[in-house]
Design an enzyme around this catalytic site. Structure first.
Site, PDB file in Angstrom:
ATOM      1  N   TYR A   1       0.707  -0.764  -0.122  1.00 35.55           N
ATOM      2  CA  TYR A   1       0.279  -0.108  -0.249  1.00 35.55           C
ATOM      3  C   TYR A   1       1.507   1.216  -0.185  1.00 35.55           C
ATOM      4  O   TYR A   1       2.095   1.237  -0.856  1.00 35.55           O
ATOM      5  CB  TYR A   1      -1.081   0.060   1.086  1.00 35.55           C
ATOM      6  CG  TYR A   1      -2.326   1.126   0.300  1.00 35.55           C
ATOM      7  CD1 TYR A   1      -2.976   0.621  -0.253  1.00 35.55           C
ATOM      8  CD2 TYR A   1      -2.583   2.705   1.658  1.00 35.55           C
ATOM      9  CE1 TYR A   1      -4.545   1.011  -0.983  1.00 35.55           C
ATOM     10  CE2 TYR A   1      -3.357   2.747   1.628  1.00 35.55           C
ATOM     11  CZ  TYR A   1      -4.212   2.613   0.165  1.00 35.55           C
ATOM     12  OH  TYR A   1      -5.441   3.182   0.087  1.00 35.55           O
TER      13      TYR A   1
ATOM     14  N   ARG B   1      -9.090  11.324  -7.376  1.00 39.79           N
ATOM     15  CA  ARG B   1      -8.421  11.386  -6.387  1.00 39.79           C
ATOM     16  C   ARG B   1      -7.297  10.776  -6.146  1.00 39.79           C
ATOM     17  O   ARG B   1      -7.557  10.201  -4.369  1.00 39.79           O
ATOM     18  CB  ARG B   1      -8.786  12.534  -4.990  1.00 39.79           C
ATOM     19  CG  ARG B   1      -7.994  13.523  -4.652  1.00 39.79           C
ATOM     20  CD  ARG B   1      -8.994  13.887  -3.290  1.00 39.79           C
ATOM     21  NE  ARG B   1      -9.317  12.967  -2.704  1.00 39.79           N
ATOM     22  CZ  ARG B   1      -8.350  11.754  -1.394  1.00 39.79           C
ATOM     23  NH1 ARG B   1      -7.088  12.394  -1.285  1.00 39.79           N
ATOM     24  NH2 ARG B   1      -8.559  10.713  -0.678  1.00 39.79           N
TER      25      ARG B   1
ATOM     26  N   LYS C   1      -6.593  -1.910  -1.671  1.00 34.89           N
ATOM     27  CA  LYS C   1      -7.184  -2.004  -0.101  1.00 34.89           C
ATOM     28  C   LYS C   1      -7.419  -3.272   0.265  1.00 34.89           C
ATOM     29  O   LYS C   1      -7.499  -3.557   1.925  1.00 34.89           O
ATOM     30  CB  LYS C   1      -7.773  -0.774  -0.030  1.00 34.89           C
ATOM     31  CG  LYS C   1      -7.845   0.427  -0.200  1.00 34.89           C
ATOM     32  CD  LYS C   1      -7.655   0.997   1.377  1.00 34.89           C
ATOM     33  CE  LYS C   1      -7.328   2.931   1.259  1.00 34.89           C
ATOM     34  NZ  LYS C   1      -7.686   2.907   3.126  1.00 34.89           N
TER      35      LYS C   1
ATOM     36  N   GLU D   1     -13.558   5.052  -2.664  1.00 36.38           N
ATOM     37  CA  GLU D   1     -12.113   4.854  -2.308  1.00 36.38           C
ATOM     38  C   GLU D   1     -11.489   6.236  -3.032  1.00 36.38           C
ATOM     39  O   GLU D   1     -11.885   5.786  -3.918  1.00 36.38           O
ATOM     40  CB  GLU D   1     -11.202   3.433  -2.175  1.00 36.38           C
ATOM     41  CG  GLU D   1     -10.288   3.699  -1.771  1.00 36.38           C
ATOM     42  CD  GLU D   1     -10.105   4.455  -0.117  1.00 36.38           C
ATOM     43  OE1 GLU D   1      -9.145   4.984   0.622  1.00 36.38           O
ATOM     44  OE2 GLU D   1     -10.675   3.087   0.306  1.00 36.38           O
ATOM     45  N   ASP D   2     -10.943   7.421  -2.539  1.00 34.27           N
ATOM     46  CA  ASP D   2      -9.883   8.313  -3.361  1.00 34.27           C
ATOM     47  C   ASP D   2     -11.175   8.593  -4.241  1.00 34.27           C
ATOM     48  O   ASP D   2     -10.661   9.122  -5.781  1.00 34.27           O
ATOM     49  CB  ASP D   2      -9.114   7.405  -3.819  1.00 34.27           C
ATOM     50  CG  ASP D   2      -8.069   7.300  -3.120  1.00 34.27           C
ATOM     51  OD1 ASP D   2      -7.822   7.909  -1.808  1.00 34.27           O
ATOM     52  OD2 ASP D   2      -7.021   7.026  -3.257  1.00 34.27           O
TER      53      ASP D   2
ATOM     54  N   ASP E   1     -13.805   5.426   2.846  1.00 35.67           N
ATOM     55  CA  ASP E   1     -12.200   5.500   3.882  1.00 35.67           C
ATOM     56  C   ASP E   1     -11.680   6.841   4.264  1.00 35.67           C
ATOM     57  O   ASP E   1     -11.221   6.924   5.618  1.00 35.67           O
ATOM     58  CB  ASP E   1     -11.490   4.462   3.852  1.00 35.67           C
ATOM     59  CG  ASP E   1     -10.368   4.089   4.159  1.00 35.67           C
ATOM     60  OD1 ASP E   1     -10.237   3.768   5.404  1.00 35.67           O
ATOM     61  OD2 ASP E   1      -9.368   3.962   4.074  1.00 35.67           O
ATOM     62  N   ASP E   2     -11.725   7.361   3.058  1.00 39.01           N
ATOM     63  CA  ASP E   2     -11.208   8.885   3.034  1.00 39.01           C
ATOM     64  C   ASP E   2     -11.397  10.024   4.275  1.00 39.01           C
ATOM     65  O   ASP E   2     -10.571  10.703   4.886  1.00 39.01           O
ATOM     66  CB  ASP E   2     -10.805   9.458   2.171  1.00 39.01           C
ATOM     67  CG  ASP E   2     -10.290   8.422   0.931  1.00 39.01           C
ATOM     68  OD1 ASP E   2      -8.908   8.092   1.090  1.00 39.01           O
ATOM     69  OD2 ASP E   2     -10.907   8.282   0.049  1.00 39.01           O
TER      70      ASP E   2
ATOM     71  N   ASN F   1      -0.388  12.282   2.265  1.00 40.80           N
ATOM     72  CA  ASN F   1       0.085  10.670   1.805  1.00 40.80           C
ATOM     73  C   ASN F   1       0.843  11.323  -0.189  1.00 40.80           C
ATOM     74  O   ASN F   1      -0.596  12.298  -0.417  1.00 40.80           O
ATOM     75  CB  ASN F   1      -0.289   9.474   1.807  1.00 40.80           C
ATOM     76  CG  ASN F   1      -0.422   8.720   3.151  1.00 40.80           C
ATOM     77  OD1 ASN F   1       0.534   9.087   3.757  1.00 40.80           O
ATOM     78  ND2 ASN F   1      -1.716   8.739   3.568  1.00 40.80           N
TER      79      ASN F   1
ATOM     80  N   ASN G   1      -2.005   5.460  10.075  1.00 44.11           N
ATOM     81  CA  ASN G   1      -2.045   4.558   8.774  1.00 44.11           C
ATOM     82  C   ASN G   1      -3.916   4.037   8.707  1.00 44.11           C
ATOM     83  O   ASN G   1      -4.477   3.071  10.219  1.00 44.11           O
ATOM     84  CB  ASN G   1      -1.727   3.596   8.690  1.00 44.11           C
ATOM     85  CG  ASN G   1      -1.279   3.267   7.331  1.00 44.11           C
ATOM     86  OD1 ASN G   1      -2.705   2.578   7.038  1.00 44.11           O
ATOM     87  ND2 ASN G   1      -0.121   2.395   7.003  1.00 44.11           N
TER      88      ASN G   1
END
Length: 626
Positions: free
Chosen positions: A174, A227, A245, A317-318, A340-341, A482, A526
């Site tokens: 990851y 993103r 993930k 995600e993202d 999750d973000d 990150n 994390n």
């Protein structure tokens, strides 16, 4: 009798049937009898009956068709694929392949003689060899590619290697390596992993989902690639994120790999370099937006629920800020969705703050927070901190928010800017004169906690850290952006500029720092601490909706795993090497909260949720085949 004949005879019996018989009269009679008996049976029924075990409801209704979970590890199982896998097919099936670990007996039963060298190796020896080989690579991307190849040919060995060496391999599987992998995904693409759903599949997404070979899906991680980490729009090449993930869902959280589905929604990309790249694997068009985009996402979410049921977790995600908030708000009341973000990051940061408070004392409400970054991560963290404050101090959410300040690209978020602010920033617009830069905001607000989540590196300068230290004995500084190149500062800078006083954690991994003869270990905030255990808790309880109180429960469980020894080293997170134990505790806490809220459907409630969570976790150890 016919089914008993097949289950006892294993691969050779079924091979006899499918090849048209042969052998002596007894075999011919048995073959004829089996064909008459099973000719009209569904394949799934045959699998279940020949396995000789009843269906076990695991994870809120997902059935253990193959008997792996209801058998102990020393019991033999049958390597089913569509039929019993044997010979060359068995060696090419990553779910069952053991490479040189097949025993002499298994090589006879499953027609492997001559297809493998004569040596028989243990799984431990295979793992030792692979780890040695990985360490020979100089570049992280080479290690990443080698690990992905291993996952495609020997699933159990991949997960055993990752579980046993999680501290060493997590940065490869990851962040930060996955960022580079996504940037170069078109060039390194070898095997398709997961489902690619593009605008070409409009009106047919349910059919696309049915193309996936596994039916008992528990967790889906989906991205649209707009993103990716702090790297921007990577389009279809963002698939590396869902794949990574879900590898962590299995390795760290124990969710079975066969129950995981990575998905990329391809609506185009605005990245000109990718559109011109001859190796780009996605749609060559500008991103779809508005109604076209919303209709495609709606079709996907509805098709998932229709195909897999109400208890499948969809993790967004993202996604870009504007879509991330909108999707979560639109579907959280009707589907089991999680971002999750926004939510995972919030839970892991809150856990770190709760642990840090053991060092600086005082309640969370006694502290003042300043965020550099007001996107989905920043506002998500801020909202969960405010929720914690309101519950602990029995105050309104609005009152709790006054202890939290945000800075975006235009400066401090204040009420004077309310008309021009995006909707998700408006709750954080407080009465204050405008402030343009971070250092001035620190001097004006005097925060005790500084949190960076802007995705812009090197923003916590010497002036910023010294300003924080000027009025805080032990300032809490979290540089969360990150990958590593985008981190607001390094641990060495934070410790040096604060004269060793800072309590520090980052989003990316850093090595320990020696300061004035003392070894300081920076924590890593994390998300891998939270989402695998959180997802496992939802799965084992059969939860149908995510509630904010479950995020608080997950955060509390993580903070509870930080020991006095960890704190003495400056660590506000427990060692990642203990992650499976940590995930089990988080899963138990989340499941307990789901039962308390009446959102769990796996009934009756297990007496000991921690033991139940541990018993449901996937094991990567090889099984014996009959």
């Amino acid at each position: 009798n016919a089914l008993n004949f097949i289950s006892k005879g294993g691969a050779k019996a079924l091979n006899l049937i499918t090849s048209g018989g042969g052998g002596g009269g007894g075999d011919c009679f048995s073959y004829w009898f089996c064909v008459r008996s099973i000719g009209s049976m569904e394949t799934s029924t045959l699998k279940e009956m020949t396995q000789g075990s009843s269906k076990l409801s695991v994870g809120g209704g997902v059935e253990d068709v193959y008997g792996e979970d209801c058998a102990t590890e020393d019991q033999s199982i049958t390597p089913w694929t569509v039929s019993i896998a044997s010979g060359y097919t068995l060696l090419r099936d990553p779910h069952h392949n053991k490479g040189l670990a097949f025993t002499e007996k298994e090589r006879d039963i499953h027609y492997l003689r001559g297809l493998l060298p004569p040596a028989v190796l243990s799984q431990e020896l295979q793992e030792k060899k692979l780890l040695h080989n990985l360490r020979q690579y100089e570049r992280p991307l080479q290690k990443y590619m080698a690990l992905m190849d291993l996952q495609e040919r020997n699933e159990k060995l991949f997960y055993k290697l990752l579980i046993d060496n999680v501290e060493e391999l997590l940065p490869t599987v990851y962040t930060p390596t996955v960022g580079e992998a996504c940037q170069k995904f078109g060039s390194i693409f070898r095997h398709p992993q997961g489902l690619y759903i593009s605008l070409k599949e409009r009106g047919k997404i349910l059919e696309v989902l049915k193309n996936w070979p596994k039916r008992t899906i528990q967790v889906i991680v989906v991205t649209d690639g707009e993103r990716i980490l702090g790297l921007g729009d990577l389009g279809c090449q963002g698939m590396g994120i869902p794949v990574g993930k879900l590898a962590l869902y299995t390795a760290l959280g124990g969710v079975r790999p066969s129950s995981c589905l990575p998905v990329t929604i391809d609506v185009g990309t605005n990245n000109e370099e990718l559109l011109k790249d001859e190796f780009y694997i996605g749609l060559r068009q500008k991103r779809a937006t508005g109604q076209e985009y919303n209709e495609l996402l709606h079709e996907f979410v509805c098709a998932v629920k229709q195909n897999y049921g109400e208890k499948v977790l969809i993790q967004f995600e993202d996604f870009a800020n504007h879509n991330a908030f909108e999707l979560l708000a639109r579907y959280r009341a009707t589907h089991l969705v999680f971002n999750d973000d926004i939510q995972g990051t919030a839970a892991v940061v809150l856990a770190g703050i709760d642990a840090a408070l053991k060092l600086v004392r005082g309640t969370i409400y006694e502290h003042t927070f300043l965020f550099h970054g007001a996107g989905e991560a920043g506002t998500g963290i801020a909202e969960l901190i405010a929720l914690q404050m309101s519950k602990q101090n029995k105050i309104t959410l609005e009152e709790a928010r006054k202890k939290i300040w945000l800075i975006d690209s235009k400066g401090l978020v204040v009420s004077e800017r309310i008309e021009s602010l995006q909707q998700f920033k408006k709750p954080w617009a407080h009465e204050h004169e405008p402030v343009k830069n971070l250092a001035d905001a620190i001097k004006a607000i005097k925060p005790t906690v500084l949190i960076g989540c802007s995705g812009i590196g090197k923003t916590f300068t010497k002036e910023v850290i010294e300003a924080m230290t000027s009025f805080n004995k032990s300032p809490i500084i979290l540089a969360l952006s990150n990958p590593t190149s985008q981190s607001e500062c390094t641990p060495e800078e934070a410790y040096t500029w604060s004269k060793g006083c800072a309590i520090f954690a980052s989003g990316s991994p850093f090595d320990p720092v020696e300061y004035n003869g003392k070894k300081l270990v920076p924590g890593q905030a994390n998300n891998a601490y939270i989402f695998p255990g959180f997802g496992l808790g939802l799965v084992i309880s059969g939860t149908i909706r995510v509630h904010d109180d479950m995020l608080l429960a997950a955060s509390e469980a993580l903070a509870g795993q930080v020991t006095e020894e960890d704190l003495s080293k400056g660590m506000i997170y427990p060692p990642i090497s203990k992650i499976r134990k940590i995930s089990a505790h988080i899963a138990a806490n989340v499941a307990a909260k789901a039962y308390e809220l009446g959102l769990a459907t796996h009934l009756p409630k297990p007496e000991n949720l921690l033991k139940f969570a541990e018993s449901c976790m996937y094991s990567p150890l090889y099984r014996s085949y009959r």
